[in-house]
Design a protein around this motif. Structure first.
Motif, mmCIF file in Angstrom:
data_model
loop_
_atom_site.group_PDB
_atom_site.id
_atom_site.type_symbol
_atom_site.label_atom_id
_atom_site.label_comp_id
_atom_site.label_asym_id
_atom_site.label_seq_id
_atom_site.Cartn_x
_atom_site.Cartn_y
_atom_site.Cartn_z
ATOM 1 N N ALA A 100 -21.413 -11.164 -9.047
ATOM 2 C CA ALA A 100 -20.464 -11.587 -10.077
ATOM 3 C C ALA A 100 -19.030 -11.553 -9.561
ATOM 4 C CB ALA A 100 -20.606 -10.697 -11.314
ATOM 5 N N THR A 101 -18.647 -10.479 -8.877
ATOM 6 C CA THR A 101 -17.286 -10.401 -8.351
ATOM 7 C C THR A 101 -17.052 -11.469 -7.300
ATOM 8 O OG1 THR A 101 -17.151 -8.027 -8.779
ATOM 9 C CG2 THR A 101 -15.623 -8.925 -7.164
ATOM 10 N N ALA A 102 -18.016 -11.676 -6.413
ATOM 11 C CA ALA A 102 -17.877 -12.698 -5.378
ATOM 12 C C ALA A 102 -17.719 -14.079 -5.999
ATOM 13 C CB ALA A 102 -19.082 -12.664 -4.446
ATOM 14 N N ARG A 103 -18.510 -14.380 -7.026
ATOM 15 C CA ARG A 103 -18.404 -15.673 -7.698
ATOM 16 C C ARG A 103 -17.029 -15.845 -8.335
ATOM 17 N NH1 ARG A 103 -23.012 -18.653 -9.619
ATOM 18 N NH2 ARG A 103 -24.912 -18.080 -8.475
ATOM 19 N N THR A 104 -16.543 -14.794 -8.982
ATOM 20 C CA THR A 104 -15.246 -14.878 -9.657
ATOM 21 C C THR A 104 -14.114 -15.080 -8.662
ATOM 22 O OG1 THR A 104 -16.051 -13.459 -11.453
ATOM 23 C CG2 THR A 104 -13.673 -13.653 -11.195
ATOM 24 N N LEU A 105 -14.124 -14.312 -7.587
ATOM 25 C CA LEU A 105 -13.065 -14.427 -6.583
ATOM 26 C C LEU A 105 -13.117 -15.779 -5.879
ATOM 27 C CD1 LEU A 105 -13.161 -10.849 -4.995
ATOM 28 C CD2 LEU A 105 -11.578 -11.724 -6.727
ATOM 29 N N ALA A 106 -14.314 -16.252 -5.545
ATOM 30 C CA ALA A 106 -14.444 -17.539 -4.866
ATOM 31 C C ALA A 106 -13.948 -18.676 -5.756
ATOM 32 C CB ALA A 106 -15.899 -17.772 -4.457
ATOM 33 N N SER A 107 -14.292 -18.640 -7.033
ATOM 34 C CA SER A 107 -13.825 -19.673 -7.958
ATOM 35 C C SER A 107 -12.306 -19.678 -8.046
ATOM 36 C CB SER A 107 -14.423 -19.450 -9.351
ATOM 37 O OG SER A 107 -15.821 -19.606 -9.337
ATOM 38 N N LEU A 108 -11.720 -18.502 -8.096
ATOM 39 C CA LEU A 108 -10.258 -18.393 -8.167
ATOM 40 C C LEU A 108 -9.602 -18.941 -6.904
ATOM 41 C CD1 LEU A 108 -7.876 -17.310 -9.852
ATOM 42 C CD2 LEU A 108 -8.213 -15.093 -8.737
ATOM 43 N N LEU A 109 -10.152 -18.605 -5.750
ATOM 44 C CA LEU A 109 -9.602 -19.098 -4.492
ATOM 45 C C LEU A 109 -9.755 -20.616 -4.379
ATOM 46 C CD1 LEU A 109 -10.940 -16.255 -2.176
ATOM 47 C CD2 LEU A 109 -8.528 -16.724 -2.665
ATOM 48 N N ARG A 110 -10.873 -21.142 -4.829
ATOM 49 C CA ARG A 110 -11.075 -22.591 -4.788
ATOM 50 C C ARG A 110 -10.062 -23.298 -5.689
ATOM 51 N NH1 ARG A 110 -16.161 -24.551 -3.175
ATOM 52 N NH2 ARG A 110 -15.296 -26.594 -3.706
ATOM 53 N N ARG A 111 -9.787 -22.730 -6.848
ATOM 54 C CA ARG A 111 -8.811 -23.341 -7.757
ATOM 55 C C ARG A 111 -7.408 -23.341 -7.180
ATOM 56 N NH1 ARG A 111 -11.542 -20.338 -11.819
ATOM 57 N NH2 ARG A 111 -9.760 -18.913 -12.031
ATOM 58 N N HIS A 112 -7.160 -22.421 -6.228
ATOM 59 C CA HIS A 112 -5.828 -22.331 -5.623
ATOM 60 C C HIS A 112 -5.785 -22.936 -4.230
ATOM 61 C CE1 HIS A 112 -5.134 -19.563 -8.963
ATOM 62 N NE2 HIS A 112 -3.838 -19.691 -8.718
ATOM 63 N N GLY A 113 -6.738 -23.771 -3.900
ATOM 64 C CA GLY A 113 -6.607 -24.566 -2.690
ATOM 65 C C GLY A 113 -7.608 -24.346 -1.580
ATOM 66 N N ALA A 114 -8.418 -23.313 -1.666
ATOM 67 C CA ALA A 114 -9.409 -23.094 -0.614
ATOM 68 C C ALA A 114 -10.493 -24.159 -0.694
ATOM 69 C CB ALA A 114 -10.027 -21.708 -0.745
ATOM 70 N N ARG A 115 -10.822 -24.736 0.437
ATOM 71 C CA ARG A 115 -11.902 -25.728 0.482
ATOM 72 C C ARG A 115 -13.232 -25.072 0.841
ATOM 73 N NH1 ARG A 115 -7.683 -27.729 3.269
ATOM 74 N NH2 ARG A 115 -8.689 -27.281 5.268
ATOM 75 N N THR A 116 -13.177 -24.031 1.669
ATOM 76 C CA THR A 116 -14.387 -23.321 2.095
ATOM 77 C C THR A 116 -14.187 -21.830 1.878
ATOM 78 O OG1 THR A 116 -14.828 -24.989 3.792
ATOM 79 C CG2 THR A 116 -15.947 -22.868 4.017
ATOM 80 N N VAL A 117 -15.110 -21.232 1.160
ATOM 81 C CA VAL A 117 -15.070 -19.792 0.912
ATOM 82 C C VAL A 117 -16.410 -19.199 1.337
ATOM 83 C CG1 VAL A 117 -14.768 -17.943 -0.783
ATOM 84 C CG2 VAL A 117 -13.496 -20.100 -1.044
ATOM 85 N N GLU A 118 -16.361 -18.141 2.122
ATOM 86 C CA GLU A 118 -17.559 -17.380 2.464
ATOM 87 C C GLU A 118 -17.419 -15.967 1.921
ATOM 88 O OE1 GLU A 118 -19.261 -17.507 6.277
ATOM 89 O OE2 GLU A 118 -18.685 -19.588 6.699
ATOM 90 N N VAL A 119 -18.532 -15.271 1.820
ATOM 91 C CA VAL A 119 -18.545 -13.868 1.407
ATOM 92 C C VAL A 119 -19.119 -13.050 2.548
ATOM 93 C CG1 VAL A 119 -19.518 -12.179 -0.189
ATOM 94 C CG2 VAL A 119 -18.735 -14.396 -1.041
ATOM 95 N N TRP A 120 -18.329 -12.120 3.054
ATOM 96 C CA TRP A 120 -18.763 -11.227 4.129
ATOM 97 C C TRP A 120 -18.809 -9.808 3.581
ATOM 98 C CZ3 TRP A 120 -15.690 -12.872 9.183
ATOM 99 C CH2 TRP A 120 -16.037 -14.201 9.490
ATOM 100 N N ALA A 121 -19.967 -9.190 3.683
ATOM 101 C CA ALA A 121 -20.131 -7.826 3.182
ATOM 102 C C ALA A 121 -21.125 -7.081 4.051
ATOM 103 C CB ALA A 121 -20.604 -7.836 1.727
ATOM 104 N N LEU A 122 -21.106 -5.755 3.945
ATOM 105 C CA LEU A 122 -22.035 -4.942 4.724
ATOM 106 C C LEU A 122 -23.449 -5.046 4.190
ATOM 107 C CD1 LEU A 122 -19.958 -1.632 5.154
ATOM 108 C CD2 LEU A 122 -20.031 -3.614 6.684
ATOM 109 N N ALA A 123 -23.604 -5.003 2.882
ATOM 110 C CA ALA A 123 -24.952 -4.892 2.313
ATOM 111 C C ALA A 123 -25.074 -5.661 1.012
ATOM 112 C CB ALA A 123 -25.303 -3.422 2.082
ATOM 113 N N ARG A 124 -26.328 -6.045 0.710
ATOM 114 C CA ARG A 124 -26.653 -6.776 -0.522
ATOM 115 C C ARG A 124 -27.750 -6.027 -1.248
ATOM 116 N NH1 ARG A 124 -27.160 -9.681 -4.865
ATOM 117 N NH2 ARG A 124 -26.826 -11.935 -4.806
ATOM 118 N N THR A 125 -27.541 -5.811 -2.540
ATOM 119 C CA THR A 125 -28.525 -5.117 -3.356
ATOM 120 C C THR A 125 -29.714 -6.025 -3.652
ATOM 121 O OG1 THR A 125 -26.764 -3.829 -4.401
ATOM 122 C CG2 THR A 125 -28.881 -3.890 -5.525
#
Length: 281
Positions: A233-258
Motif C-alpha cells: 500500500a505504501t509503495a503504491r501510494t508513493l509511486a502514484s505520487l511520484l508519477r503525478r509529479h513527473g516520474a516516468r519510471t518508478v521501481e520499488v527496492w526493499a530488503l524483504a517482502r511479506t
C-alpha cells in the motif's frame, strides 16, 4: 545453520552494541581485535559481514516472485515475468520491484532488531548482500539504473522517537555501493496515521490518503527504497505520487517482502516485535 537469534545472541548483545550499535556502518580496525566478526545468527567466528556461510545460505530467498511487486509466489513455476493476480487486476504505478528476501525467519528478526531496537549489527549482513545484489542486477540490466534513490519517508515524530529512518540508511548504503544519488527529503510524511496492522491493502490505501507530499523536482527514473513491503500500500501510494509529479519510471527496492498472510495471522506477529504493527508498509 540458522539458530534462534534471541537465545543465541543475548549474551553478546551489550558488547556487540558497544562496538557497532552506535555507528551507521560497521566498525573496522582495532574493534575486530576486541570482538571477532561473529555471525549474528549462530555466533560462528568465521563470518563475512556478520553472517557465516551456512546462515547466509539459509536466508529465505525470494526467488519465485511477482516481478512487479515482489510478492512471493511459492506455488508458481520459476521463470521470468511472473505476475501476481493483484498486479494483473490492479497494476501499481511502479513497474518493477527488487526485493531479494521473504520477510520470514531469520530475516524478519534481523530487520526487527535493527528497526525497533537500533541494533545495526543485525542489518549489516543484509545491507552488504543487498548492495552486492543491486550491483549485479544493474550490471545485467543497466537500463534499470535510476537517477535517484528516494527513501520512503517516516513521520518526524516517529523518527525522533526511533532515532533514525531505516529506509534512509538503506538508500545511503546503496548509494555508497553504486554511486546513485539518494535523498530522504523529496518525499515527506505530513501527518501520522493510525496503525496499519490488521488492515488489508484497500484499507491501508485509504489510511494513507493525503499522508505524503512531494517537496522538490522529481526526475524521470526513481527507485523508492524501503526495508519491508507488506501489502504494498505504501509503495503504491508513493509511486502514484511520484508519477503525478513527473516520474516516468518508478521501481520499488526493499530488503524483504511479506508473503500472503494466513488467516488470523497479524502483521505484527510476522514482524516479531511489539512495535511492528505501528507502521508496516
Amino acid at each position: 545453520m540458522i539458530k534462534p537469534l534471541a537465545s543465541l545472541s543475548t549474551g553478546f548483545r551489550h558488547l556487540v552494541n558497544q562496538i557497532t550499535g552506535h555507528s551507521r556502518f560497521p566498525a573496522t580496525g582495532d574493534n575486530h581485535r576486541i570482538l571477532p566478526d561473529l555471525c549474528v545468527s549462530c555466533l560462528a567466528p568465521q563470518s563475512s559481514n556478520g553472517l557465516c556461510g551456512g546462515c547466509r545460505e539459509d536466508l529465505p530467498a525470494n526467488t519465485t516472485a511477482c516481478f512487479r511487486c515482489g510478492l512471493p509466489l511459492v506455488l508458481a513455476t520459476p521463470g521470468p515475468g511472473l505476475v501476481c493476480g493483484e498486479c494483473l487486476k490492479s497494476p501499481p504505478a511502479f513497474g518493477r520491484a527488487f526485493i531479494p528476501w521473504r520477510y520470514q525467519f531469520p530475516v524478519d528478526r534481523m530487520i526487527g532488531r535493527y528497526k525497533y531496537r537500533g541494533q545495526r549489527q543485525f542489518a549489516r549482513p543484509l545491507l552488504a548482500d543487498y548492495v552486492t545484489q543491486v550491483q549485479e542486477m544493474l550490471a545485467e540490466e543497466p537500463e534499470r539504473r535510476p537517477q535517484l534513490l528516494v527513501a520512503a519517508p517516516m513521520h518526524r515524530k516517529r523518527q525522533r522517537r526511533r532515532g533514525f529512518n531505516q529506509a534512509a540508511e538503506i538508500a545511503e548504503a546503496i548509494s555508497l555501493g553504486t554511486g546513485i544519488p539518494w535523498t530522504d527529503g523529496l518525499l515527506q510524511r505530513v501527518r501520522a496515521t493510525t496503525a496499519q496492522s490488521g488492515l488489508d491493502r484497500r484499507q491501508r490505501l485509504s489510511n494513507l490518503r493525503g499522508v505524503f507530499e512531494v517537496t522538490g523536482t522529481v526526475p524521470g527514473h526513481v527507485a523508492v527504497v524501503d526495508d519491508v513491503v507488506t501489502t504494498g500500500a505504501t509503495a503504491r501510494t508513493l509511486a502514484s505520487l511520484l508519477r503525478r509529479h513527473g516520474a516516468r519510471t518508478v521501481e520499488v527496492w526493499a530488503l524483504a517482502r511479506t508473503p500472503v498472510q494466513r488467516s488470523g495471522q497479524s502483521f505484527s506477529h510476522m514482524a516479531g516485535d511489539s512495535e511492528a504493527g505501528g507502521q508496516p508498509r
